[in-house]
Design a protein around this motif. Structure first.
Motif, PDB file in Angstrom:
ATOM      1  N   LEU A 139      39.668  55.922 -29.876  1.00 12.47           N
ATOM      2  CA  LEU A 139      40.781  56.366 -29.037  1.00 12.47           C
ATOM      3  C   LEU A 139      41.965  55.491 -29.408  1.00 12.47           C
ATOM      4  CD1 LEU A 139      39.597  56.721 -25.301  1.00 12.47           C
ATOM      5  CD2 LEU A 139      39.998  58.533 -26.959  1.00 12.47           C
ATOM      6  N   ASP A 140      43.148  56.075 -29.449  1.00 13.26           N
ATOM      7  CA  ASP A 140      44.343  55.280 -29.731  1.00 13.26           C
ATOM      8  C   ASP A 140      44.511  54.189 -28.672  1.00 13.26           C
ATOM      9  OD1 ASP A 140      44.758  57.066 -31.768  1.00 13.26           O
ATOM     10  OD2 ASP A 140      46.373  58.159 -30.767  1.00 13.26           O
ATOM     11  N   ARG A 141      45.144  53.113 -29.071  1.00 15.54           N
ATOM     12  CA  ARG A 141      45.303  51.966 -28.169  1.00 15.54           C
ATOM     13  C   ARG A 141      45.901  52.321 -26.798  1.00 15.54           C
ATOM     14  NH1 ARG A 141      47.082  45.935 -29.984  1.00 15.54           N
ATOM     15  NH2 ARG A 141      46.602  44.949 -27.995  1.00 15.54           N
ATOM     16  N   PRO A 142      46.989  53.123 -26.725  1.00 15.64           N
ATOM     17  CA  PRO A 142      47.586  53.381 -25.406  1.00 15.64           C
ATOM     18  C   PRO A 142      46.850  54.433 -24.572  1.00 15.64           C
ATOM     19  CG  PRO A 142      48.926  54.393 -27.118  1.00 15.64           C
ATOM     20  CD  PRO A 142      47.801  53.678 -27.825  1.00 15.64           C
ATOM     21  N   VAL A 143      45.750  54.955 -25.080  1.00 23.05           N
ATOM     22  CA  VAL A 143      45.002  56.032 -24.411  1.00 23.05           C
ATOM     23  C   VAL A 143      43.818  55.431 -23.660  1.00 23.05           C
ATOM     24  CG1 VAL A 143      43.692  58.169 -24.828  1.00 23.05           C
ATOM     25  CG2 VAL A 143      45.689  57.629 -26.240  1.00 23.05           C
ATOM     26  N   SER A 144      43.491  56.007 -22.499  1.00 23.12           N
ATOM     27  CA  SER A 144      42.330  55.553 -21.727  1.00 23.12           C
ATOM     28  C   SER A 144      41.210  56.580 -21.836  1.00 23.12           C
ATOM     29  CB  SER A 144      42.724  55.372 -20.259  1.00 23.12           C
ATOM     30  OG  SER A 144      43.276  56.576 -19.748  1.00 23.12           O
ATOM     31  N   GLY A 145      40.000  56.160 -21.413  1.00 22.90           N
ATOM     32  CA  GLY A 145      38.911  57.123 -21.306  1.00 22.90           C
ATOM     33  C   GLY A 145      37.674  56.780 -22.113  1.00 22.90           C
ATOM     34  N   ILE A 146      36.864  57.813 -22.350  1.00 26.40           N
ATOM     35  CA  ILE A 146      35.509  57.643 -22.863  1.00 26.40           C
ATOM     36  C   ILE A 146      35.470  57.203 -24.326  1.00 26.40           C
ATOM     37  CG2 ILE A 146      33.356  58.864 -23.409  1.00 26.40           C
ATOM     38  CD1 ILE A 146      33.757  60.610 -21.023  1.00 26.40           C
ATOM     39  N   VAL A 147      34.707  56.138 -24.575  1.00 29.17           N
ATOM     40  CA  VAL A 147      34.406  55.720 -25.949  1.00 29.17           C
ATOM     41  C   VAL A 147      32.888  55.507 -26.041  1.00 29.17           C
ATOM     42  CG1 VAL A 147      34.764  53.999 -27.770  1.00 29.17           C
ATOM     43  CG2 VAL A 147      36.641  54.570 -26.217  1.00 29.17           C
ATOM     44  N   VAL A 148      32.287  56.060 -27.102  1.00 27.20           N
ATOM     45  CA  VAL A 148      30.837  55.969 -27.303  1.00 27.20           C
ATOM     46  C   VAL A 148      30.527  54.936 -28.381  1.00 27.20           C
ATOM     47  CG1 VAL A 148      28.744  57.237 -27.930  1.00 27.20           C
ATOM     48  CG2 VAL A 148      30.605  58.429 -26.746  1.00 27.20           C
ATOM     49  N   PHE A 149      29.624  54.021 -28.058  1.00 27.78           N
ATOM     50  CA  PHE A 149      29.124  53.048 -29.028  1.00 27.78           C
ATOM     51  C   PHE A 149      27.648  53.326 -29.299  1.00 27.78           C
ATOM     52  CE2 PHE A 149      32.708  50.803 -27.220  1.00 27.78           C
ATOM     53  CZ  PHE A 149      33.252  50.133 -28.304  1.00 27.78           C
ATOM     54  N   ALA A 150      27.246  53.110 -30.550  1.00 28.99           N
ATOM     55  CA  ALA A 150      25.830  53.201 -30.907  1.00 28.99           C
ATOM     56  C   ALA A 150      25.238  51.805 -30.909  1.00 28.99           C
ATOM     57  CB  ALA A 150      25.680  53.839 -32.289  1.00 28.99           C
ATOM     58  N   ARG A 151      24.026  51.687 -30.342  1.00 29.57           N
ATOM     59  CA  ARG A 151      23.357  50.384 -30.286  1.00 29.57           C
ATOM     60  C   ARG A 151      22.294  50.235 -31.367  1.00 29.57           C
ATOM     61  NH1 ARG A 151      21.301  48.607 -24.634  1.00 29.57           N
ATOM     62  NH2 ARG A 151      20.939  46.759 -25.919  1.00 29.57           N
ATOM     63  N   THR A 152      22.031  51.316 -32.105  1.00 31.22           N
ATOM     64  CA  THR A 152      21.077  51.244 -33.216  1.00 31.22           C
ATOM     65  C   THR A 152      21.660  52.009 -34.396  1.00 31.22           C
ATOM     66  OG1 THR A 152      19.970  53.318 -32.616  1.00 31.22           O
ATOM     67  CG2 THR A 152      19.096  51.285 -31.615  1.00 31.22           C
ATOM     68  N   SER A 153      21.156  51.691 -35.595  1.00 29.94           N
ATOM     69  CA  SER A 153      21.682  52.384 -36.781  1.00 29.94           C
ATOM     70  C   SER A 153      21.316  53.866 -36.749  1.00 29.94           C
ATOM     71  CB  SER A 153      21.164  51.721 -38.052  1.00 29.94           C
ATOM     72  OG  SER A 153      19.767  51.625 -38.017  1.00 29.94           O
ATOM     73  N   LYS A 154      20.160  54.196 -36.182  1.00 25.11           N
ATOM     74  CA  LYS A 154      19.753  55.608 -36.095  1.00 25.11           C
ATOM     75  C   LYS A 154      20.708  56.385 -35.186  1.00 25.11           C
ATOM     76  CE  LYS A 154      15.780  56.980 -33.979  1.00 25.11           C
ATOM     77  NZ  LYS A 154      14.333  57.252 -33.853  1.00 25.11           N
ATOM     78  N   ALA A 155      21.024  55.802 -34.025  1.00 19.83           N
ATOM     79  CA  ALA A 155      21.952  56.463 -33.102  1.00 19.83           C
ATOM     80  C   ALA A 155      23.337  56.598 -33.734  1.00 19.83           C
ATOM     81  CB  ALA A 155      22.038  55.685 -31.791  1.00 19.83           C
ATOM     82  N   LEU A 156      23.758  55.566 -34.472  1.00 20.54           N
ATOM     83  CA  LEU A 156      25.068  55.595 -35.125  1.00 20.54           C
ATOM     84  C   LEU A 156      25.147  56.738 -36.133  1.00 20.54           C
ATOM     85  CD1 LEU A 156      27.851  54.302 -35.691  1.00 20.54           C
ATOM     86  CD2 LEU A 156      26.728  52.830 -37.368  1.00 20.54           C
ATOM     87  N   GLU A 157      24.132  56.838 -36.952  1.00 17.82           N
ATOM     88  CA  GLU A 157      24.112  57.867 -37.988  1.00 17.82           C
ATOM     89  C   GLU A 157      24.134  59.271 -37.355  1.00 17.82           C
ATOM     90  OE1 GLU A 157      20.977  59.177 -41.459  1.00 17.82           O
ATOM     91  OE2 GLU A 157      20.869  57.136 -40.691  1.00 17.82           O
ATOM     92  N   ARG A 158      23.323  59.473 -36.333  1.00 16.27           N
ATOM     93  CA  ARG A 158      23.246  60.807 -35.710  1.00 16.27           C
ATOM     94  C   ARG A 158      24.503  61.158 -34.930  1.00 16.27           C
ATOM     95  NH1 ARG A 158      16.915  60.928 -33.647  1.00 16.27           N
ATOM     96  NH2 ARG A 158      16.005  60.917 -35.742  1.00 16.27           N
ATOM     97  N   MET A 159      25.054  60.181 -34.195  1.00 15.56           N
ATOM     98  CA  MET A 159      26.277  60.459 -33.421  1.00 15.56           C
ATOM     99  C   MET A 159      27.459  60.718 -34.349  1.00 15.56           C
ATOM    100  SD  MET A 159      25.596  60.538 -30.174  1.00 15.56           S
ATOM    101  CE  MET A 159      27.234  60.514 -29.450  1.00 15.56           C
ATOM    102  N   THR A 160      27.557  59.929 -35.416  1.00 11.32           N
ATOM    103  CA  THR A 160      28.657  60.124 -36.375  1.00 11.32           C
ATOM    104  C   THR A 160      28.582  61.527 -36.967  1.00 11.32           C
ATOM    105  OG1 THR A 160      28.523  57.780 -36.904  1.00 11.32           O
ATOM    106  CG2 THR A 160      29.786  59.125 -38.410  1.00 11.32           C
ATOM    107  N   SER A 161      27.382  61.945 -37.291  1.00  8.54           N
ATOM    108  CA  SER A 161      27.182  63.286 -37.847  1.00  8.54           C
ATOM    109  C   SER A 161      27.563  64.364 -36.827  1.00  8.54           C
ATOM    110  CB  SER A 161      25.715  63.429 -38.269  1.00  8.54           C
ATOM    111  OG  SER A 161      25.390  64.768 -38.485  1.00  8.54           O
ATOM    112  N   MET A 162      27.215  64.151 -35.545  1.00  6.05           N
ATOM    113  CA  MET A 162      27.564  65.136 -34.509  1.00  6.05           C
ATOM    114  C   MET A 162      29.077  65.242 -34.321  1.00  6.05           C
ATOM    115  SD  MET A 162      24.426  64.170 -31.995  1.00  6.05           S
ATOM    116  CE  MET A 162      25.118  64.596 -30.435  1.00  6.05           C
ATOM    117  N   PHE A 163      29.771  64.101 -34.364  1.00 11.11           N
ATOM    118  CA  PHE A 163      31.233  64.150 -34.270  1.00 11.11           C
ATOM    119  C   PHE A 163      31.815  64.897 -35.473  1.00 11.11           C
ATOM    120  CE2 PHE A 163      31.155  60.990 -30.876  1.00 11.11           C
ATOM    121  CZ  PHE A 163      32.279  61.323 -30.140  1.00 11.11           C
TER     122      PHE A 163
END
Length: 243
Positions: free
Chosen positions: A61-85
């Motif tokens: 999200l841009d710096r001046p914008v508020s709201g939802i940001v998703v973080f991955a806590r594992t490499s598997k979640a990161l890979e799958r979430m990045t692909s979904m985006f």
């Protein structure tokens, strides 16, 4: 100082937070502390994790914008979430406040955006131009309060500054967004754009997750709470606008 974030959802795979306006998601040349840093501190403290914490944002999200940001806590979640985006399998809803009323109550905006990395600004064109990327979003006017309009935005693509530059291109820059033509800055340098809802299939558990981020605790936003009649139990989010 206001808190940089609030936790919305947390499990072994994901950490989802409601980011305050003014906080960077990832580092830039300012060297300011980032949301990623704050969230790593939070995980390290909460779970008493010594050493480096694995935590990566899967979008920005841009710096001046508020709201939802998703973080991955594992490499598997990161890979799958990045692909979904990337495949646009994540349903995003933003709220924006603008001064000028958009002509149509509901419409789809299509522009071709060119990013100027040196100036950190995007330009919108009505037709394809060299090095441009097609950008699409749907919007709906939600209502008017005190000379401002609340819009619900549903981006189809995810380009840098897309919502800001596309609204500016139709003559409706977001309140506070002087970079894209609004007349004056907000006192806290935020802009009135908030990542409000996110719906996606959990990358590991495969269940549907419905998330929403409360509006910023700030007087101008709070008067728009009366429009917040859509509850998190709204299971029709895929195909309707709020309300």
């Amino acid at each position: 100082m206001k808190r940089p974030f609030n936790v919305i959802f947390e499990d072994n795979h994901l950490l989802v937070v409601n980011k305050s306006a003014g906080i960077l998601v990832q580092g830039d040349k300012t060297g300011d502390k980032t949301l990623t840093d704050y969230c790593k501190d939070y995980i390290a403290n909460k779970y008493q994790k010594p050493g480096a914490v694995f935590l990566h944002p899967v979008h920005r999200l841009d710096r001046p914008v508020s709201g939802i940001v998703v973080f991955a806590r594992t490499s598997k979640a990161l890979e799958r979430m990045t692909s979904m985006f990337r495949k646009r399998e994540i349903h995003k809803v933003y709220w924006a406040i603008v001064k000028k009323k958009p002509r149509e109550e509901m419409a789809k905006l299509t522009h071709w955006l060119v990013k100027d990395n040196d100036k950190n600004i995007s330009k919108a064109f009505d037709k394809e131009v060299p090095e441009s990327k097609k950008s699409e979003l749907n919007y709906k006017r939600m209502g008017k309060l005190n000379d401002h309009w609340l819009l619900e935005l549903r981006p189809i693509t995810g380009r840098p500054h897309q919502l800001r530059v596309q609204l500016a291109a139709i003559g409706c820059p977001i309140r506070g967004d002087i970079k894209y033509g609004f007349s004056k800055a907000n006192p806290d340098l935020s802009i009135n754009l908030h990542a409000f809802h996110l719906v996606f299939i959990h990358p590991v558990k495969k269940e549907k997750i419905f998330l929403r981020a409360a509006l910023p605790e700030e007087p101008f936003w709070e008067q728009f709470l009366e429009f917040e009649n859509v509850k998190s139990s709204d299971r029709h989010l895929d195909n309707t606008f709020s309300g």
